[in-house]
Motif scaffolding. Structure first.
Motif, mmCIF file in Angstrom:
data_model
loop_
_atom_site.group_PDB
_atom_site.id
_atom_site.type_symbol
_atom_site.label_atom_id
_atom_site.label_comp_id
_atom_site.label_asym_id
_atom_site.label_seq_id
_atom_site.Cartn_x
_atom_site.Cartn_y
_atom_site.Cartn_z
ATOM 1 N N THR A 30 0.847 -1.183 0.000
ATOM 2 C CA THR A 30 0.000 0.000 0.000
ATOM 3 C C THR A 30 0.887 1.240 0.000
ATOM 4 O O THR A 30 2.097 1.160 0.265
ATOM 5 N N ALA A 31 0.284 2.382 -0.270
ATOM 6 C CA ALA A 31 1.041 3.637 -0.229
ATOM 7 C C ALA A 31 1.620 3.873 1.161
ATOM 8 O O ALA A 31 2.748 4.360 1.301
ATOM 9 N N ARG A 32 0.863 3.506 2.183
ATOM 10 C CA ARG A 32 1.364 3.678 3.559
ATOM 11 C C ARG A 32 2.584 2.797 3.812
ATOM 12 O O ARG A 32 3.572 3.243 4.405
ATOM 13 N N GLU A 33 2.536 1.541 3.368
ATOM 14 C CA GLU A 33 3.682 0.640 3.537
ATOM 15 C C GLU A 33 4.886 1.136 2.751
ATOM 16 O O GLU A 33 6.017 1.106 3.245
ATOM 17 N N ALA A 34 4.639 1.624 1.547
ATOM 18 C CA ALA A 34 5.740 2.165 0.740
ATOM 19 C C ALA A 34 6.376 3.370 1.438
ATOM 20 O O ALA A 34 7.592 3.546 1.398
ATOM 21 N N GLY A 35 5.550 4.161 2.098
ATOM 22 C CA GLY A 35 6.069 5.317 2.822
ATOM 23 C C GLY A 35 6.936 4.949 4.014
ATOM 24 O O GLY A 35 7.705 5.766 4.514
ATOM 25 N N ALA A 36 6.839 3.696 4.467
ATOM 26 C CA ALA A 36 7.654 3.235 5.600
ATOM 27 C C ALA A 36 9.093 2.943 5.188
ATOM 28 O O ALA A 36 9.955 2.761 6.038
ATOM 29 N N VAL A 37 9.343 2.905 3.886
ATOM 30 C CA VAL A 37 10.705 2.667 3.407
ATOM 31 C C VAL A 37 11.416 4.013 3.362
ATOM 32 O O VAL A 37 11.208 4.819 2.464
ATOM 33 N N ARG A 38 12.250 4.223 4.373
ATOM 34 C CA ARG A 38 12.989 5.474 4.517
ATOM 35 C C ARG A 38 14.443 5.147 4.841
ATOM 36 O O ARG A 38 14.718 4.135 5.487
ATOM 37 N N VAL A 39 15.338 5.986 4.376
ATOM 38 C CA VAL A 39 16.769 5.758 4.624
ATOM 39 C C VAL A 39 17.401 7.023 5.190
ATOM 40 O O VAL A 39 16.903 8.125 4.981
ATOM 41 N N ASP A 40 18.497 6.821 5.913
ATOM 42 C CA ASP A 40 19.240 7.953 6.459
ATOM 43 C C ASP A 40 20.254 8.500 5.467
ATOM 44 O O ASP A 40 20.716 9.627 5.622
ATOM 45 N N SER A 41 20.622 7.671 4.480
ATOM 46 C CA SER A 41 21.589 8.113 3.472
ATOM 47 C C SER A 41 21.517 7.213 2.246
ATOM 48 O O SER A 41 21.017 6.084 2.312
ATOM 49 N N GLY A 42 22.058 7.727 1.164
ATOM 50 C CA GLY A 42 22.143 6.940 -0.054
ATOM 51 C C GLY A 42 23.125 5.794 0.071
ATOM 52 O O GLY A 42 23.042 4.819 -0.684
ATOM 53 N N ASP A 43 24.060 5.901 1.007
ATOM 54 C CA ASP A 43 25.049 4.831 1.190
ATOM 55 C C ASP A 43 24.386 3.503 1.524
ATOM 56 O O ASP A 43 24.837 2.447 1.078
ATOM 57 N N LEU A 44 23.325 3.541 2.313
ATOM 58 C CA LEU A 44 22.615 2.319 2.667
ATOM 59 C C LEU A 44 21.975 1.701 1.426
ATOM 60 O O LEU A 44 22.140 0.502 1.162
ATOM 61 N N LEU A 45 21.266 2.505 0.657
ATOM 62 C CA LEU A 45 20.644 2.013 -0.575
ATOM 63 C C LEU A 45 21.685 1.447 -1.534
ATOM 64 O O LEU A 45 21.516 0.361 -2.081
ATOM 65 N N LEU A 46 22.743 2.203 -1.755
ATOM 66 C CA LEU A 46 23.758 1.777 -2.717
ATOM 67 C C LEU A 46 24.559 0.587 -2.211
ATOM 68 O O LEU A 46 24.983 -0.259 -3.005
ATOM 69 N N GLY A 47 24.752 0.489 -0.910
ATOM 70 C CA GLY A 47 25.451 -0.671 -0.356
ATOM 71 C C GLY A 47 24.698 -1.953 -0.645
ATOM 72 O O GLY A 47 25.275 -2.952 -1.106
ATOM 73 N N TYR A 48 23.402 -1.936 -0.370
ATOM 74 C CA TYR A 48 22.578 -3.111 -0.645
ATOM 75 C C TYR A 48 22.496 -3.366 -2.150
ATOM 76 O O TYR A 48 22.693 -4.489 -2.615
ATOM 77 N N PHE A 49 22.235 -2.321 -2.929
ATOM 78 C CA PHE A 49 22.142 -2.483 -4.375
ATOM 79 C C PHE A 49 23.435 -3.071 -4.941
ATOM 80 O O PHE A 49 23.401 -4.005 -5.751
ATOM 81 N N ASP A 50 24.582 -2.536 -4.529
ATOM 82 C CA ASP A 50 25.865 -3.022 -5.060
ATOM 83 C C ASP A 50 26.128 -4.474 -4.675
ATOM 84 O O ASP A 50 26.696 -5.235 -5.464
#
Length: 170
Positions: free
Chosen positions: A89-109
């Motif tokens: 849901t839109a509410r669940e999607a809104g729960a995906v928050r990060v403190d920095s791009g490093d976290l996103l890119l670390g997992y993605f990489d």
């Protein structure tokens, strides 16, 4: 060029778009939603990475990087650990928050590296292996990987578009 090399090139293009989109953005912009129903850059990149991780791990017969790399704990989302974003849901999607791009890119990489490693170990005939009999016709590994690429490119493009909109709103 071998089929697996074409697939690796496509996943490399996703890598480029994701990095261009995420690098240099503060958390405020990564988590920004253009309206209450819109997906943030953080959600789009997390979701495309979760789907790639889920599908490649399943095809390879391996545990997801999400679990083995302790990314679920690092993200600490208020969602079930197995969530991939599919059907949220839109509410669940809104729960995906990060403190920095490093976290996103670390997992993605980490997922990207796993995907390339998996592709290097494949022969052309492996792409014809059926990986999902729930569909008619059954889904082969080649079709599944192309599906992941298509989904990932769409979401990476959406994230890049959101970045452009947010940048122009300054």
């Amino acid at each position: 060029m071998k089929g697996t090399e074409v697939l690796a090139d496509a996943f490399g293009r996703i890598h480029g778009v994701v990095h261009e989109t995420v690098e240099g953005l503060p958390a405020e912009r990564l988590n920004a939603r253009l309206d209450p129903e819109a997906n943030s850059i953080a959600w789009l990149v997390w979701h495309l990475t979760r789907i790639q991780d889920d599908h490649v791990a399943d095809a390879a017969g391996l545990e997801q990087v999400w679990r083995t790399g302790h990314w679920a704990e690092r993200f600490a989302l208020a969602l079930p650990a197995e969530a991939t974003g599919y059907g949220q849901t839109a509410r669940e999607a809104g729960a995906v928050r990060v403190d920095s791009g490093d976290l996103l890119l670390g997992y993605f990489d980490a997922v990207h590296a796993r995907t390339l490693e998996f592709l290097r170990g494949l022969a052309a005939a492996d792409l014809d292996r059926v990986v999902d009999e729930a569909w008619d016709p059954p889904v082969t590994l080649g079709v599944r990987l192309v599906s992941v690429i298509g989904d990932d490119l769409q979401h990476a493009g959406q994230a890049a578009y959101v970045r452009g909109l947010l940048t122009r709103r300054r």
